[in-house]
Design a protein around this motif. Structure first.
Motif, PDB file in Angstrom:
ATOM      1  N   TRP A   1      -7.063  -0.168  -3.645  1.00  0.00           N
ATOM      2  CA  TRP A   1      -7.970  -1.368  -2.915  1.00  0.00           C
ATOM      3  C   TRP A   1      -8.925  -0.840  -1.761  1.00  0.00           C
ATOM      4  O   TRP A   1     -10.071  -1.238  -1.697  1.00  0.00           O
TER       5      TRP A   1
ATOM      6  N   CYS B   1      -5.144 -10.196   5.110  1.00  0.00           N
ATOM      7  CA  CYS B   1      -5.691 -10.911   3.956  1.00  0.00           C
ATOM      8  C   CYS B   1      -5.507 -12.371   4.422  1.00  0.00           C
ATOM      9  O   CYS B   1      -4.574 -12.673   4.792  1.00  0.00           O
TER      10      CYS B   1
ATOM     11  N   THR C   1       0.785  -1.156  -0.150  1.00  0.00           N
ATOM     12  CA  THR C   1      -0.113   0.148  -0.142  1.00  0.00           C
ATOM     13  C   THR C   1       0.863   1.233   0.026  1.00  0.00           C
ATOM     14  O   THR C   1       0.576   2.129  -0.738  1.00  0.00           O
TER      15      THR C   1
ATOM     16  N   GLU D   1      -9.871 -16.483  -0.207  1.00  0.00           N
ATOM     17  CA  GLU D   1      -9.619 -15.357   0.144  1.00  0.00           C
ATOM     18  C   GLU D   1     -10.599 -14.817   1.162  1.00  0.00           C
ATOM     19  O   GLU D   1     -11.815 -14.859   0.901  1.00  0.00           O
TER      20      GLU D   1
ATOM     21  N   LYS E   1     -11.823 -10.660  -7.998  1.00  0.00           N
ATOM     22  CA  LYS E   1     -12.377  -9.227  -7.802  1.00  0.00           C
ATOM     23  C   LYS E   1     -13.203  -8.986  -9.200  1.00  0.00           C
ATOM     24  O   LYS E   1     -14.008  -8.020  -9.141  1.00  0.00           O
TER      25      LYS E   1
ATOM     26  N   HIS F   1      -1.882 -13.454  -2.096  1.00  0.00           N
ATOM     27  CA  HIS F   1      -1.839 -14.589  -2.623  1.00  0.00           C
ATOM     28  C   HIS F   1      -0.348 -15.289  -2.766  1.00  0.00           C
ATOM     29  O   HIS F   1      -0.105 -16.242  -2.613  1.00  0.00           O
TER      30      HIS F   1
ATOM     31  N   PHE G   1      -2.055 -11.012  -6.777  1.00  0.00           N
ATOM     32  CA  PHE G   1      -2.041 -10.016  -5.584  1.00  0.00           C
ATOM     33  C   PHE G   1      -1.134 -10.545  -4.518  1.00  0.00           C
ATOM     34  O   PHE G   1      -0.904 -11.732  -4.142  1.00  0.00           O
ATOM     35  N   ASP G   2      -0.933  -9.387  -3.533  1.00  0.00           N
ATOM     36  CA  ASP G   2       0.319  -9.582  -2.806  1.00  0.00           C
ATOM     37  C   ASP G   2      -0.148 -10.733  -1.550  1.00  0.00           C
ATOM     38  O   ASP G   2       1.000 -11.566  -1.213  1.00  0.00           O
TER      39      ASP G   2
ATOM     40  N   THR H   1       0.796  -7.294  -6.258  1.00  0.00           N
ATOM     41  CA  THR H   1       0.436  -5.916  -6.022  1.00  0.00           C
ATOM     42  C   THR H   1      -0.920  -6.118  -5.007  1.00  0.00           C
ATOM     43  O   THR H   1      -1.310  -7.134  -4.990  1.00  0.00           O
ATOM     44  N   THR H   2      -1.278  -4.912  -4.665  1.00  0.00           N
ATOM     45  CA  THR H   2      -2.766  -4.752  -3.919  1.00  0.00           C
ATOM     46  C   THR H   2      -3.645  -4.991  -4.886  1.00  0.00           C
ATOM     47  O   THR H   2      -3.551  -4.941  -6.133  1.00  0.00           O
ATOM     48  N   GLY H   3      -4.755  -5.067  -4.438  1.00  0.00           N
ATOM     49  CA  GLY H   3      -6.035  -5.298  -5.352  1.00  0.00           C
ATOM     50  C   GLY H   3      -7.221  -5.414  -4.345  1.00  0.00           C
ATOM     51  O   GLY H   3      -7.102  -5.873  -3.510  1.00  0.00           O
TER      52      GLY H   3
ATOM     53  N   ARG I   1     -14.613  -6.235   5.609  1.00  0.00           N
ATOM     54  CA  ARG I   1     -14.264  -7.205   4.330  1.00  0.00           C
ATOM     55  C   ARG I   1     -15.031  -8.530   4.515  1.00  0.00           C
ATOM     56  O   ARG I   1     -15.757  -8.737   3.477  1.00  0.00           O
TER      57      ARG I   1
ATOM     58  N   GLY J   1      -1.002  -6.714   8.006  1.00  0.00           N
ATOM     59  CA  GLY J   1      -0.578  -5.362   7.959  1.00  0.00           C
ATOM     60  C   GLY J   1      -1.354  -4.286   8.209  1.00  0.00           C
ATOM     61  O   GLY J   1      -2.063  -4.414   9.154  1.00  0.00           O
ATOM     62  N   THR J   2      -1.604  -3.409   7.089  1.00  0.00           N
ATOM     63  CA  THR J   2      -2.361  -2.311   7.286  1.00  0.00           C
ATOM     64  C   THR J   2      -3.968  -2.816   7.473  1.00  0.00           C
ATOM     65  O   THR J   2      -4.604  -2.536   8.257  1.00  0.00           O
ATOM     66  N   SER J   3      -3.967  -3.953   6.713  1.00  0.00           N
ATOM     67  CA  SER J   3      -5.405  -4.727   6.684  1.00  0.00           C
ATOM     68  C   SER J   3      -4.904  -6.034   6.832  1.00  0.00           C
ATOM     69  O   SER J   3      -3.727  -6.358   6.921  1.00  0.00           O
TER      70      SER J   3
HETATM   71  O1  5RP Z   1      -7.126  -7.112  -0.637  1.00  0.00           O
HETATM   72  C1  5RP Z   1      -5.963  -7.291  -1.120  1.00  0.00           C
HETATM   73  C2  5RP Z   1      -5.558  -8.397  -1.612  1.00  0.00           C
HETATM   74  O2  5RP Z   1      -6.452  -9.277  -1.954  1.00  0.00           O
HETATM   75  C3  5RP Z   1      -5.077  -6.059  -0.727  1.00  0.00           C
HETATM   76  O3  5RP Z   1      -4.227  -6.038  -1.835  1.00  0.00           O
HETATM   77  C4  5RP Z   1      -4.369  -6.098   0.548  1.00  0.00           C
HETATM   78  O4  5RP Z   1      -5.364  -5.753   1.591  1.00  0.00           O
HETATM   79  C5  5RP Z   1      -3.648  -4.874   0.639  1.00  0.00           C
HETATM   80  O5  5RP Z   1      -3.096  -4.725   1.971  1.00  0.00           O
HETATM   81  P1  5RP Z   1      -1.450  -4.584   2.488  1.00  0.00           P
HETATM   82  O6  5RP Z   1      -1.482  -2.911   2.182  1.00  0.00           O
HETATM   83  O7  5RP Z   1      -1.732  -4.933   3.915  1.00  0.00           O
HETATM   84  O8  5RP Z   1      -0.517  -5.152   1.724  1.00  0.00           O
END
Ligand code: 5RP
Ligand code: ADP
Length: 556
Positions: A121, A298, A13, A332, A208, A276, A273-274, A89-91, A397, A294-296
């Motif tokens: 995201w 998964c 992110t 996921e 997605k 995964h 995605f990151d 990447t994020t997604g 989520r 992390g921030t969120s």
């Molecule tokens: O939903 C996602 C993947 O499916 C986002 O990429 C994810 O939540 C991003 O988070 P972070 O900043 O913690 O890497």
């Protein structure tokens, strides 16, 4: 085997990390992180509107900087032995592109237009559109949400496209197609950004964009036209086929080989995605829940298709064949805010300090604040009468996406201090995790073990211990600080032919686990009771407190 190297590039992110790995031994040869400069200074975002955009130049500039820095200390021989690159990447983080596949913000007339940039995201500006998609999908002859848990989210591809096409006439006129971040970067590195022929990631498309084999690809054009005529015909300018990340998209473009100082025969893998790729990097076995914290969060789960492929798992963010490990069902789930909940509280404390004492003094406090609060919180006893929090500060989520929900604190009194609030917030994020585990189990998918990766799993023993206590399961933390980039490197080694299969690459390159957090038996029972209260509080917020609100709710 002669030493061969690969690069995994992980776009998070806030920053991008590059990891140069020996594909034969798994040894790290070089690594570096580079922050996105425009994002860091808050450009093109408006948190009050939940608008989060990233400029494509942030990605390309930071990628160049991180790869060069990661390579700066490696011998020339290593550099010449680099065979493959893969990115995560994020997604869902899509962007509008023109006929050539150029993100609109790279064109002079769109360079400062947030709607021509990648829609990150966590951007929730499309809540109303998500709701419309759900409403139509649920009454359409085929319920297109059946493989994404039955709920389409405002964090995803179609919600964001629909919203942007509605509100921005210039983007509407210029946008030929739309591309996920992981697909665009890989295509850009390989020098073919044609939206009609670039290889699209199975992971991004399946989780997605509502792509599924049973639908012959994306939902029908009739569905999209019914949703809004603005979407009519777009399906034909997107994609029909998708690819797993053991495949290659092509060879590096001469321009990028030159910019990064790499050999001209480097193979570029299909992106994903990151989280995964993180689960792959962390060696998640079938039925191990891999939490990228992390921030969120998964929460990733892999299982054999023949064992769970027949289930339609309600309330998660999708079940997709090959989205994590090719040939297996990838599932996921996740939390929209985890570390972000702690960051919110820290900001609450820091902002007045900044106003009163200035930036420099505030930074001294900010650097130590979360660690300090965690140390204080760890000293507090745990009781079923404790302060209770609900973690939906950025919506929910999973289970059952709803980004209009809000967080809460219940039970404040005059003795409540910062440590008690922090403890309640940490517990709330752990309860959010538990509700995901419970959902998988209730839907017939067992969870045999929990693996943690991501910044918080490394930074906070307090959070990890609380999580183990709440889940009542041991949690293994992967050694690699960069499991996502390592997973990408593993995929790069398969796409470039160094290893014949992903399990072979994982065996050669895995970093293993270090810390294991075991649940404390005397605390587990108390958390069971607090969890019941958390569920009740959540129910109240969802069914009573927000009942009268009109859609979409004001964010902020
Ligand atoms: O939903 C996602 C993947 O499916 C986002 O990429 C994810 O939540 C991003 O988070 P972070 O900043 O913690 O890497
Ligand atoms: N000591 C700490 N304890 C708990 N959480 C922390 C700590 N330090 C930072 N964090 C949280 O970690 C999150 C960032 O996680 P990280 O994995 O590094 O980044 P990203 O999510 O961008 O990949 C932030 O939300 C922050 O609040």
């Amino acid at each position: 085997m002669e030493d061969k190297y690969v690069i995994g590039i992980d776009f998070g992110t806030d920053s991008v990390r590059a990891l140069v790995v020996n594909a034969v031994t798994g040894e790290t040869a070089g690594t570096a992180v580079s922050e996105y400069p425009r994002w860091k200074s808050g450009l093109y975002c408006n948190a009050a509107l939940s608008q989060f955009r990233q400029h494509p130049l942030d990605y390309t500039e930071s990628m160049e900087a991180s790869v060069k820095a990661a390579l700066s200390g490696v011998p020339d021989k290593v550099r010449r032995s680099i065979k493959g690159i893969a990115v995560d990447t994020t997604g869902s983080t899509p962007v509008a592109v023109d006929r050539a596949g150029t993100p609109l913000a790279l064109l002079p007339e769109f360079e400062t237009n947030p709607n021509g940039m990648f829609i990150l995201w966590k951007d929730h500006t499309a809540n109303a559109e998500a709701e419309e998609i759900n409403e139509l999908a649920h009454r359409w002859e085929t319920d297109y949400t059946q493989f994404v848990g039955g709920v389409y989210s405002s964090e995803w591809f179609w919600s964001k496209i629909l919203r942007t096409l509605r509100i921005d006439e210039r983007v509407r006129e210029k946008a030929f197609s739309w591309v996920e971040h992981c697909d665009w970067i890989s295509a850009e590195l390989a020098g073919n950004t044609d939206p009609l022929s670039m290889k699209r990631s199975r992971c991004a498309a399946g989780h997605k964009a509502l792509w599924h084999q049973d639908f012959d690809g994306l939902p029908s054009n009739a569905f999209f036209e019914e949703l809004d005529p603005l979407l009519g015909g777009l399906r034909e300018r997107l994609f029909e086929y998708t690819y797993t990340s053991d495949q290659s998209v092509g060879t590096i473009a001469p321009e990028w080989a030159d910019r990064l100082g790499l050999p001209e025969d480097v193979v570029i893998g299909v992106g994903a995605f990151d989280a995964h790729m993180g689960a792959v990097g962390a060696l998640a076995e079938p039925y191990a829940l891999c939490k990228v914290i992390g921030t969120s969060t998964c929460d990733m789960l892999v299982a054999p298709n023949e064992e769970v492929g027949h289930l339609l798992i309600k309330g998660i963010c999708g079940q997709v064949d090959g989205s994590i490990v090719p040939g297996m069902l990838g599932m996921e789930a996740g939390q929209s805010a985890f570390g972000d909940v702690y960051a919110w509280f820290a900001k609450l404390v820091i902002e007045p300090v900044k106003s009163l004492l200035g930036e420099e003094q505030a930074k001294v406090v900010a650097d130590k604040l979360i660690t300090h609060l965690a140390a204080e919180a760890a000293l507090l006893p745990v009781s079923e009468k404790d302060l209770l929090a609900v973690d939906w500060l950025n919506g929910r989520r999973t289970p059952d996406a709803n980004h209009t929900l809000k967080g809460a604190l219940l039970g404040l009194n005059l003795a409540t201090n910062g440590a008690a609030i922090f403890k309640a917030l940490v517990e709330a994020t752990a309860f959010g995790s538990k509700s995901i585990v419970e959902r998988f189990k209730a839907e017939g998918v067992p969870v045999h073990e929990v693996i943690a990766i991501g910044g918080v799993s490394k930074k906070s023993p307090f959070v990890m211990q609380t999580l183990a206590d709440v889940l009542n399961m041991p949690i293994k933390v992967a050694v690699s600080e960069q499991a996502c980039a390592l997973g990408a490197a593993m995929f790069a080694s398969v796409a470039s032919g160094i290893h014949q299969s992903l399990p072979q690459a994982q065996q050669a390159m895995s970093s293993g686990f270090d810390a294991v957090y075991h649940p404390r038996p005397d605390i587990v029972g108390i958390y069971d009771k607090l969890y019941d209260k958390y569920l009740k509080a959540g129910d109240f917020i969802e069914k009573e407190f927000l009942k009268e609100s009109t859609f979409p709710l004001q964010i902020g």
